[in-house]
Design a protein around this motif. Structure first.
Motif, PDB file in Angstrom:
ATOM      1  N   HIS A  85     -10.914  -4.501   3.865  1.00 28.18           N
ATOM      2  CA  HIS A  85      -9.485  -4.183   3.919  1.00 28.18           C
ATOM      3  C   HIS A  85      -8.695  -5.130   3.019  1.00 28.18           C
ATOM      4  O   HIS A  85      -7.778  -4.703   2.306  1.00 28.18           O
ATOM      5  CB  HIS A  85      -8.952  -4.279   5.345  1.00 28.18           C
ATOM      6  CG  HIS A  85      -9.596  -3.315   6.286  1.00 28.18           C
ATOM      7  ND1 HIS A  85      -9.411  -3.385   7.650  1.00 28.18           N
ATOM      8  CD2 HIS A  85     -10.435  -2.265   6.080  1.00 28.18           C
ATOM      9  CE1 HIS A  85     -10.089  -2.416   8.240  1.00 28.18           C
ATOM     10  NE2 HIS A  85     -10.724  -1.729   7.297  1.00 28.18           N
ATOM     11  N   ALA A  86      -9.049  -6.410   3.044  1.00 29.15           N
ATOM     12  CA  ALA A  86      -8.369  -7.393   2.201  1.00 29.15           C
ATOM     13  C   ALA A  86      -8.586  -7.092   0.721  1.00 29.15           C
ATOM     14  O   ALA A  86      -7.662  -7.189  -0.087  1.00 29.15           O
ATOM     15  CB  ALA A  86      -8.860  -8.799   2.537  1.00 29.15           C
ATOM     16  N   MET A  87      -9.793  -6.688   0.368  1.00 28.67           N
ATOM     17  CA  MET A  87     -10.077  -6.362  -1.032  1.00 28.67           C
ATOM     18  C   MET A  87      -9.343  -5.096  -1.468  1.00 28.67           C
ATOM     19  O   MET A  87      -8.984  -4.954  -2.635  1.00 28.67           O
ATOM     20  CB  MET A  87     -11.590  -6.230  -1.261  1.00 28.67           C
ATOM     21  CG  MET A  87     -12.330  -7.557  -1.135  1.00 28.67           C
ATOM     22  SD  MET A  87     -11.647  -8.888  -2.149  1.00 28.67           S
ATOM     23  CE  MET A  87     -11.950  -8.276  -3.790  1.00 28.67           C
ATOM     24  N   MET A  88      -9.103  -4.180  -0.540  1.00 31.03           N
ATOM     25  CA  MET A  88      -8.307  -2.994  -0.849  1.00 31.03           C
ATOM     26  C   MET A  88      -6.882  -3.421  -1.225  1.00 31.03           C
ATOM     27  O   MET A  88      -6.301  -2.894  -2.181  1.00 31.03           O
ATOM     28  CB  MET A  88      -8.274  -2.047   0.356  1.00 31.03           C
ATOM     29  CG  MET A  88      -7.466  -0.794   0.126  1.00 31.03           C
ATOM     30  SD  MET A  88      -7.565   0.404   1.490  1.00 31.03           S
ATOM     31  CE  MET A  88      -6.918  -0.527   2.857  1.00 31.03           C
ATOM     32  N   VAL A  89      -6.344  -4.406  -0.516  1.00 34.80           N
ATOM     33  CA  VAL A  89      -5.021  -4.936  -0.828  1.00 34.80           C
ATOM     34  C   VAL A  89      -5.054  -5.630  -2.191  1.00 34.80           C
ATOM     35  O   VAL A  89      -4.161  -5.441  -3.021  1.00 34.80           O
ATOM     36  CB  VAL A  89      -4.545  -5.912   0.275  1.00 34.80           C
ATOM     37  CG1 VAL A  89      -3.252  -6.600  -0.122  1.00 34.80           C
ATOM     38  CG2 VAL A  89      -4.388  -5.176   1.600  1.00 34.80           C
ATOM     39  N   ALA A  90      -6.110  -6.408  -2.451  1.00 37.03           N
ATOM     40  CA  ALA A  90      -6.250  -7.102  -3.730  1.00 37.03           C
ATOM     41  C   ALA A  90      -6.323  -6.095  -4.886  1.00 37.03           C
ATOM     42  O   ALA A  90      -5.699  -6.302  -5.930  1.00 37.03           O
ATOM     43  CB  ALA A  90      -7.486  -8.000  -3.717  1.00 37.03           C
ATOM     44  N   GLU A  91      -7.080  -5.021  -4.711  1.00 42.01           N
ATOM     45  CA  GLU A  91      -7.173  -3.986  -5.749  1.00 42.01           C
ATOM     46  C   GLU A  91      -5.826  -3.340  -6.020  1.00 42.01           C
ATOM     47  O   GLU A  91      -5.464  -3.098  -7.180  1.00 42.01           O
ATOM     48  CB  GLU A  91      -8.178  -2.907  -5.329  1.00 42.01           C
ATOM     49  CG  GLU A  91      -9.622  -3.309  -5.455  1.00 42.01           C
ATOM     50  CD  GLU A  91     -10.554  -2.206  -4.992  1.00 42.01           C
ATOM     51  OE1 GLU A  91     -10.197  -1.012  -5.135  1.00 42.01           O
ATOM     52  OE2 GLU A  91     -11.640  -2.533  -4.488  1.00 42.01           O
ATOM     53  N   LYS A  92      -5.075  -3.065  -4.968  1.00 43.58           N
ATOM     54  CA  LYS A  92      -3.760  -2.450  -5.134  1.00 43.58           C
ATOM     55  C   LYS A  92      -2.831  -3.401  -5.892  1.00 43.58           C
ATOM     56  O   LYS A  92      -2.097  -2.981  -6.788  1.00 43.58           O
ATOM     57  CB  LYS A  92      -3.171  -2.086  -3.765  1.00 43.58           C
ATOM     58  CG  LYS A  92      -1.855  -1.382  -3.835  1.00 43.58           C
ATOM     59  CD  LYS A  92      -1.992   0.005  -4.443  1.00 43.58           C
ATOM     60  CE  LYS A  92      -0.682   0.758  -4.307  1.00 43.58           C
ATOM     61  NZ  LYS A  92      -0.780   2.140  -4.719  1.00 43.58           N
ATOM     62  N   LEU A 115       0.809  -1.217   0.000  1.00 44.30           N
ATOM     63  CA  LEU A 115       0.000   0.000   0.000  1.00 44.30           C
ATOM     64  C   LEU A 115       0.847   1.274   0.000  1.00 44.30           C
ATOM     65  O   LEU A 115       0.344   2.352  -0.295  1.00 44.30           O
ATOM     66  CB  LEU A 115      -0.954   0.000   1.188  1.00 44.30           C
ATOM     67  CG  LEU A 115      -1.963  -1.160   1.203  1.00 44.30           C
ATOM     68  CD1 LEU A 115      -2.788  -1.131   2.479  1.00 44.30           C
ATOM     69  CD2 LEU A 115      -2.853  -1.114  -0.018  1.00 44.30           C
ATOM     70  N   GLY A 116       2.117   1.158   0.349  1.00 46.33           N
ATOM     71  CA  GLY A 116       3.000   2.315   0.340  1.00 46.33           C
ATOM     72  C   GLY A 116       2.811   3.266   1.503  1.00 46.33           C
ATOM     73  O   GLY A 116       3.234   4.419   1.448  1.00 46.33           O
ATOM     74  N   TRP A 117       2.189   2.782   2.576  1.00 50.24           N
ATOM     75  CA  TRP A 117       1.983   3.623   3.741  1.00 50.24           C
ATOM     76  C   TRP A 117       3.282   3.758   4.526  1.00 50.24           C
ATOM     77  O   TRP A 117       4.125   2.879   4.526  1.00 50.24           O
ATOM     78  CB  TRP A 117       0.916   3.033   4.649  1.00 50.24           C
ATOM     79  CG  TRP A 117      -0.451   2.985   4.048  1.00 50.24           C
ATOM     80  CD1 TRP A 117      -0.857   3.545   2.874  1.00 50.24           C
ATOM     81  CD2 TRP A 117      -1.587   2.317   4.587  1.00 50.24           C
ATOM     82  NE1 TRP A 117      -2.187   3.280   2.661  1.00 50.24           N
ATOM     83  CE2 TRP A 117      -2.662   2.526   3.695  1.00 50.24           C
ATOM     84  CE3 TRP A 117      -1.808   1.581   5.730  1.00 50.24           C
ATOM     85  CZ2 TRP A 117      -3.930   2.010   3.919  1.00 50.24           C
ATOM     86  CZ3 TRP A 117      -3.077   1.060   5.966  1.00 50.24           C
ATOM     87  CH2 TRP A 117      -4.121   1.286   5.064  1.00 50.24           C
ATOM     88  N   LYS A 118       3.424   4.864   5.190  1.00 50.31           N
ATOM     89  CA  LYS A 118       4.590   5.120   6.030  1.00 50.31           C
ATOM     90  C   LYS A 118       4.164   5.091   7.486  1.00 50.31           C
ATOM     91  O   LYS A 118       3.088   5.567   7.841  1.00 50.31           O
ATOM     92  CB  LYS A 118       5.202   6.492   5.717  1.00 50.31           C
ATOM     93  CG  LYS A 118       5.569   6.673   4.264  1.00 50.31           C
ATOM     94  CD  LYS A 118       6.628   5.709   3.828  1.00 50.31           C
ATOM     95  CE  LYS A 118       6.944   5.900   2.363  1.00 50.31           C
ATOM     96  NZ  LYS A 118       7.525   4.756   1.737  1.00 50.31           N
ATOM     97  N   LEU A 119       5.034   4.542   8.311  1.00 50.40           N
ATOM     98  CA  LEU A 119       4.752   4.503   9.745  1.00 50.40           C
ATOM     99  C   LEU A 119       4.926   5.908  10.300  1.00 50.40           C
ATOM    100  O   LEU A 119       6.001   6.500  10.193  1.00 50.40           O
ATOM    101  CB  LEU A 119       5.691   3.518  10.436  1.00 50.40           C
ATOM    102  CG  LEU A 119       5.336   3.121  11.852  1.00 50.40           C
ATOM    103  CD1 LEU A 119       3.955   2.454  11.888  1.00 50.40           C
ATOM    104  CD2 LEU A 119       6.375   2.179  12.408  1.00 50.40           C
ATOM    105  N   ASN A 120       3.852   6.456  10.844  1.00 46.42           N
ATOM    106  CA  ASN A 120       3.879   7.815  11.370  1.00 46.42           C
ATOM    107  C   ASN A 120       4.242   7.807  12.847  1.00 46.42           C
ATOM    108  O   ASN A 120       4.979   8.659  13.317  1.00 46.42           O
ATOM    109  CB  ASN A 120       2.526   8.481  11.145  1.00 46.42           C
ATOM    110  CG  ASN A 120       2.450   9.860  11.715  1.00 46.42           C
ATOM    111  OD1 ASN A 120       1.931  10.034  12.798  1.00 46.42           O
ATOM    112  ND2 ASN A 120       2.999  10.831  11.004  1.00 46.42           N
TER     113      ASN A 120
END
Length: 107
Positions: free
Chosen positions: A44-51, A12-17
């Motif tokens: 949430h899992a489908m969001m990962v699948a879409e990415k 997802l490319g998120w950064k730990l804030n």
């Protein structure tokens, strides 16, 4: 690093804030650790699948507990767990490829 952390960072490319919060640069929002549970939440899992599909992986599900992303197959007790396991397998396989490429460049 657990599966959820690896997926948030590498896919997802998120950064730990903070120790308990991610930052999504694409949407400009903070996501608490407890608010992102792809192994338990189908959305949430489908969001990962879409990415992953946006990154070139073809997603297919075979029943309620087995999924494929191209040639990567994974199972779980539920569909969200299977998607999470497959995403993590992709991360592990990609890490090996990237590190071997790096070693070839260095040697």
């Amino acid at each position: 690093m657990n599966k959820t952390d690896a997926i948030a960072r590498r896919i997802l490319g998120w950064k730990l804030n903070r120790w308990d919060r991610w930052y999504d640069y694409e949407k400009g929002v903070f996501i608490n650790d407890s608010d992102f549970q792809p192994g338990q939440n189908l959305d949430h899992a489908m969001m990962v699948a879409e990415k992953l599909e946006n990154l070139g992986y073809k997603f297919s599900a075979a029943g309620e507990c087995e999924v494929w992303f191209n040639d990567v197959r994974a199972t779980g007790e539920t569909l969200p767990q299977a998607i999470t396991n497959a995403a993590y397998s992709i991360i592990e396989n990609t890490s090996v490829i990237n590190s071997s490429t790096l070693w070839r460049k260095l040697c």
